[in-house]
Motif scaffolding. Structure first.
Motif: not given
Length: 377
Positions: A7-30
């Protein structure tokens, strides 16, 4: 520990991550597609724009399941071909209750510093959206106390779980009232109109975009003789405007002497304008100046829809207010800009031609703003 690290690494990369799960990319900016001469709109820090959020908001804006009885959507009172008004004198709620005020246009609402006819305390679209959703006096969509029913309705539609997840990947429960309000507000911010003949003439240097009559009318509109441009100014044709760079938005309301019930400036007790919020006599009959963009398709006019045509609107201002024309005299509270004027028949025709030139036909038919349910069975 591993989940926390992920989760911490995901936060640093700007990704949303559930514990132990795959990172979710941030939504495409408008990506704003702003007309020439238009600044970037103001957007709240807690509701950044994204393409997914706008698309979700478009579905929700047109979805009748957002009313308690399933009969109306936001679009019921804000119809695209009418510049997101409804053509009625006053709005009609989902319970068929007739409202006291005319539905305001949503074109360029992203730039509005005030969001209703006379409420000075709604800071943004997110706060305003709660009024039609849950207001009971009058009832608009009539959702008060039915939030769980709404969530159930949306969850049962095969489209919505993915639309919400795409728009709000950081939320463990994406379908929520906060997400609904933020998505609708994001969609409304995209309703930008700036492709009228006036815009083509002014910002694109298309000298033949306006007729000679409209050009003469434009000169009159922006003259001190008529004073129109003081309340309907700038790219937004309004004097209550905010943009991304605005520090202190100016919020203004005006009394145009539409009523003068007792000859002392009073308005009908059913609707006294800004006075209802401030209790100051000088605020009696003061209302926001709506944008004049697409004004030719948003009849009837004024806060209560009591003037049927643009020609009659000009008569109202020429007389120094309808109350003046009807013999009630000048109101002590009317705007100092309302002094009356005289137009020849040709001049009146020219001003009307200019107002017609503010119609953006592309905006009125733009598929980005249309009903997605009409496209997707």
């Amino acid at each position: 520990m591993r989940g926390s690290l992920t989760a911490c690494v995901g936060w640093l990369l700007g990704l949303t991550v559930a514990c132990g799960g795959d990172p979710k990319p941030e939504p495409e900016p408008y990506v704003w597609q702003l007309p020439q001469g238009f600044p970037e709109p103001a957007v709240p820090d807690d509701n950044p724009m994204s393409a997914a959020k706008v698309e979700l908001g478009r579905f929700l804006f047109y979805d009748k399941r957002l009313s308690g009885n399933g009969t109306q959507s936001c679009a019921s009172c804000h119809v695209q071909k009418k510049a997101f008004t409804d053509g009625r004198k006053t709005a009609l709620g989902s319970t068929r209750e007739s409202h006291r005020r005319n539905s305001m246009p949503l074109a360029n609402v992203a730039y509005a510093a005030s969001l209703t006819w006379s409420n000075p305390v709604l800071p943004d679209l997110e706060a305003q959206a709660l009024v039609p959703l849950f207001g009971e006096h009058p009832v608009e969509l009539g959702l008060a106390g039915q939030e769980e029913l709404l969530f159930q309705r949306l969850s049962e539609d095969a489209r919505y779980p993915q639309l919400f997840a795409d728009a709000f990947p950081e939320e463990t429960q994406p379908i929520s009232m906060a997400s609904i309000v933020r998505a609708i507000s994001a969609f409304e911010r995209t309703l930008i109109s700036g492709g009228s003949p006036y815009d083509r003439y002014t910002y694109r240097n298309e000298l033949d975009a306006l007729s000679l009559s409209a050009k003469r009318g434009m000169t009159l509109f922006f003259s001190e003789r008529l004073e129109c441009f003081h309340c309907h100014q700038g790219f937004a044709f309004s004097d209550s405007v905010k943009t991304k760079t605005t520090v202190f938005p100016e919020i203004t309301f005006h009394n145009t002497n539409l009523y003068n019930v007792d000859g002392k400036g009073s308005y009908p007790a059913t609707d006294q304008g800004l006075f209802e919020f401030t209790n100051k006599p000088e605020d009696t009959g003061r209302y926001r100046s709506p944008t004049l963009r697409n004004i030719a398709v948003t009849a009837p006019y004024m806060h209560d829809g009591s003037i049927a045509t643009l020609s009659e609107v000009l008569d109202h201002y020429a007389a120094g207010g309808r109350a003046q024309a009807q013999g009630s005299g000048a109101s002590p509270y009317q705007s100092e800009l309302l002094r009356g004027f005289t137009l020849t028949p040709q001049e009146k025709e020219d001003v009307l031609a200019f107002l017609e030139s503010l119609t953006d036909t592309e905006f009125l038919t733009d598929p980005r703003f249309s009903d997605p349910f009409a496209e997707t069975p």
